[in-house]
Enzyme design. Sequence first.
Site, PDB file in Angstrom:
ATOM      1  NE  ARG A 264      30.771  37.563 -28.748  1.00 51.58           N
ATOM      2  CZ  ARG A 264      31.815  36.937 -29.133  1.00 51.58           C
ATOM      3  NH1 ARG A 264      32.796  37.114 -29.942  1.00 51.58           N
ATOM      4  NH2 ARG A 264      32.132  35.534 -28.703  1.00 51.58           N
ATOM      5  CG  PHE A 400      23.168  34.775 -23.798  1.00 59.59           C
ATOM      6  CD1 PHE A 400      23.260  36.356 -23.825  1.00 59.59           C
ATOM      7  CD2 PHE A 400      21.881  34.527 -23.774  1.00 59.59           C
ATOM      8  CE1 PHE A 400      21.969  37.015 -23.854  1.00 59.59           C
ATOM      9  CE2 PHE A 400      20.525  35.058 -23.800  1.00 59.59           C
ATOM     10  CZ  PHE A 400      20.931  36.531 -24.100  1.00 59.59           C
ATOM     11  CD  GLU A 401      24.667  35.890 -28.824  1.00 59.38           C
ATOM     12  OE1 GLU A 401      25.624  35.471 -29.675  1.00 59.38           O
ATOM     13  OE2 GLU A 401      23.697  35.235 -29.091  1.00 59.38           O
ATOM     14  N   GLY A 402      29.080  34.501 -25.511  1.00 61.54           N
ATOM     15  CA  GLY A 402      30.410  34.781 -25.096  1.00 61.54           C
ATOM     16  C   GLY A 402      30.274  35.330 -23.774  1.00 61.54           C
TER      17      GLY A 402
END
Lengths: 588, 256
Positions: A264, A400-402
């Site tokens: 992140r 993406f990345e949560g």
Amino acid sequence: MERAPWMRGGAFLIADTPAEAVFTPEDFTAEHRLIHEAARSFVEREVRPHLAALERQDWDLTVRLLRKAGQQGLLAAEVPEAYGGLGLDKVSAALISEALAQGGSFALSHGAHVGIGTLPIVFFGSEDQKTRYLPALAAGDKFAAYALTEPESGSDALSARTTARLAPDGRHYILNGSKQFITNAAFADVFIVYAKIDGERFSAFIVERDFPGVATGPEEHKMGIKASSTRPLILQDVPVPVENLLGEPGRGHVIAFNILNIGRHKLAVGCVGGMKEAIAEAVRYAQTRRQFGRAIAEFPLIQQKLADMAIRAFVTESMCYRTTGDIDRELSADGGPADGRDAARRIAEYALECSINKVYASEALGFVVDEAVQIHGGYGYIEDYPVERMYRDARINRIFEGTNEINRLLIPEMLLRRAMKGELPLLQAAKDVEREVFNPSPDEAQGVFAAERRLLTVGKRLFLYTGGLAVQRFGQALEGEQEILAALADLAIEVYAAESALLRAEKAAERGGGRAEHQADMVRVYVREAFDRIAARSRDALAAMEEGDALRTHLAVWRKWTRYEPVNGKRMKREIAGRILAAGGYFA
Amino acid sequence: MNILVCVKQTFDTEERIVIEDGIIQEEGVRFVVNPYDEYAIEEAIRLKEAHGGEVTVVSVGPERAEEALRTALAMGADEAILVDDPRARADEAAVATVLAAVARQKPYDLILAGNYAVDDGSGQVAIRLAELLGWPYVATVIRLMVADGRATAHRDAEGDIEVVAAPLPLVITAQQGLNEPRYPSLLGIRRAAKKPIARLRLSDLGLAATDVAPYTEVVATFAPPAKQPGRILSGTLDEQVAALVDALCRVERVVS
């Protein structure tokens, strides 16, 4: 390390960081600048001439460029020197990511390799694993990928169905399952794969492409980031040597959490590079495109857009490098980390800020590329113009990345967890704020940014006031109140963003000069706009929690705190835009 | 072979030049190694790689020029010298005098410099330096071969190529096209951080203030006037010629 009250992840909500303690891009060392320059030169000379071929998915070319990046040391920044890396600080690593972001989605091939691909081994690998894999990964002889997501398991990562079972020989785990959306799958040699031992214990494994039973599926046809390979990874009775289990069995979630956290952070830094590129394109176009007998850059509405874009980039850059500096301080404290795990744990101190940066940066980039297209008018919709690609490429960052929704839920959750563990005196701060209700509205502080400081103080107060009420009102049931949680996340995000920009401008003001003036203008405009969002978000959250007289009492407090004097934003934005146009792109 | 490379740190060629009260503003400006000097550095490193020896880079400039020297070290130069005494850079003659003193400190076989600096563009320093040392020089070189104490240089002679042979020691200035300069690797940058940069004052070079007293004086600094649109002459050929002669003589006053 002796910790000041502000020296903690999440502490920005309850303590004021002194401006001189915050790391800003104005604090880059000569070596940082040289490293940034080296990465920029690589992108300019090696990557950008091939953007079209990369978009057409010439993976041999991608691999050649990655190898070349390896020769230049651009894959080695975060690998310790003992394993063939350079062991640079995180500011250096961030500057490399930011520079690479201007190489289209080749940046993702690079980023996935050096970040989520390599770092699990750096942080959690055994001595043997580090010795076997890291030198080749740092040099660019081998490439890495990260395989967490599955067709049925996205945000709910721990529900993975891929299994690992110990073979009768006791020397291998047999892996079965399929992983989805694996970046670098076309050419990666090493995959970090999550699987459940006996269908229960979530664990990570280092899987080599050459192991029997490893296959990749067809390339996905994506909306954007086409220069980045995305394929499924299929594991059919793959024998993985037991010594390739990464970390301890059943502790895969710790690895996943830490790697996502760093991912992140890197994503946010990449967005800064993307924003700068989009602004440069927009400025270039606005200065050459003529309508009604003059360059469209001369029209105030175009200037307003450019100013808004530059301000977002400035704020994002300020917060990202603030966090990076915090992480570097954490990493260098007390003689440095004892081992990789300790390093990951230290970085995780700022997991909250990493989530905040991810959400803010991806949305700021979304805003900036959208306006860049708009400034281009019809041409922005045509593939011949780079902004068309930037617009499509930007969209994935919110996913993406949560997803930003997951991250918004994580932000208050992490804060509450820290409060419950006694790591952050958040509940006490919320009680203190309740007492403030009967006091007059906070006074303007002293100094150049007195009015902005006051707004920030109120912003923090509104977070604590709204958050305190939410905890009282819902207790354990707060988990189900996702809208309230997201509102609290937004308050925290806005506060961190505005404060980071303000601290940077304060620090710059100490040094003086024209840039400090430019930063000050951006901050004066931005803090007010952010405060309006904070005020509206907290008011709506209050209205969602209370009604009738109780609500009216809360709103009376709210009104008392949120009154402020506006500034002439129109004029300031014209000045900001004027400087951006004169500089030919973003600067701060 | 020991090579000395003269390096200047200049504004990035894309920077806009802002002049306030007759002073060029440097705040927030991106500085680079003078692009022509980059060719010189690259050529020196290639010669070292082929023949052995050491490459020393020298800059006569302010403190910030250290970054240009670090870049050269990161590219592969071995040592650096910074003469940051403000008197040393009073004008081209002063800089050349200082560089000559630096060049006499060690037996160099070759001195490489850029064709000119992109900021003030005088193109004098390297040639003055050769004169002071009593060395031959070849300017605007686009190809250089060195063997057995002699150099053969191809020089850009206003569109033609002139091939010049000269004995070492020699001063060469680099023209665009000489090579494709490398950019530093991260490992190079790390190594450069450990390489020495000697800081010399005039006295360290055995020079007195009088040795570098400037021959020139800056009277005013101003930006060139904005370019006016051209004028297209009309009428018969004779009328156009007459109008042109008139414009050259009376308006532009370039012909009398």
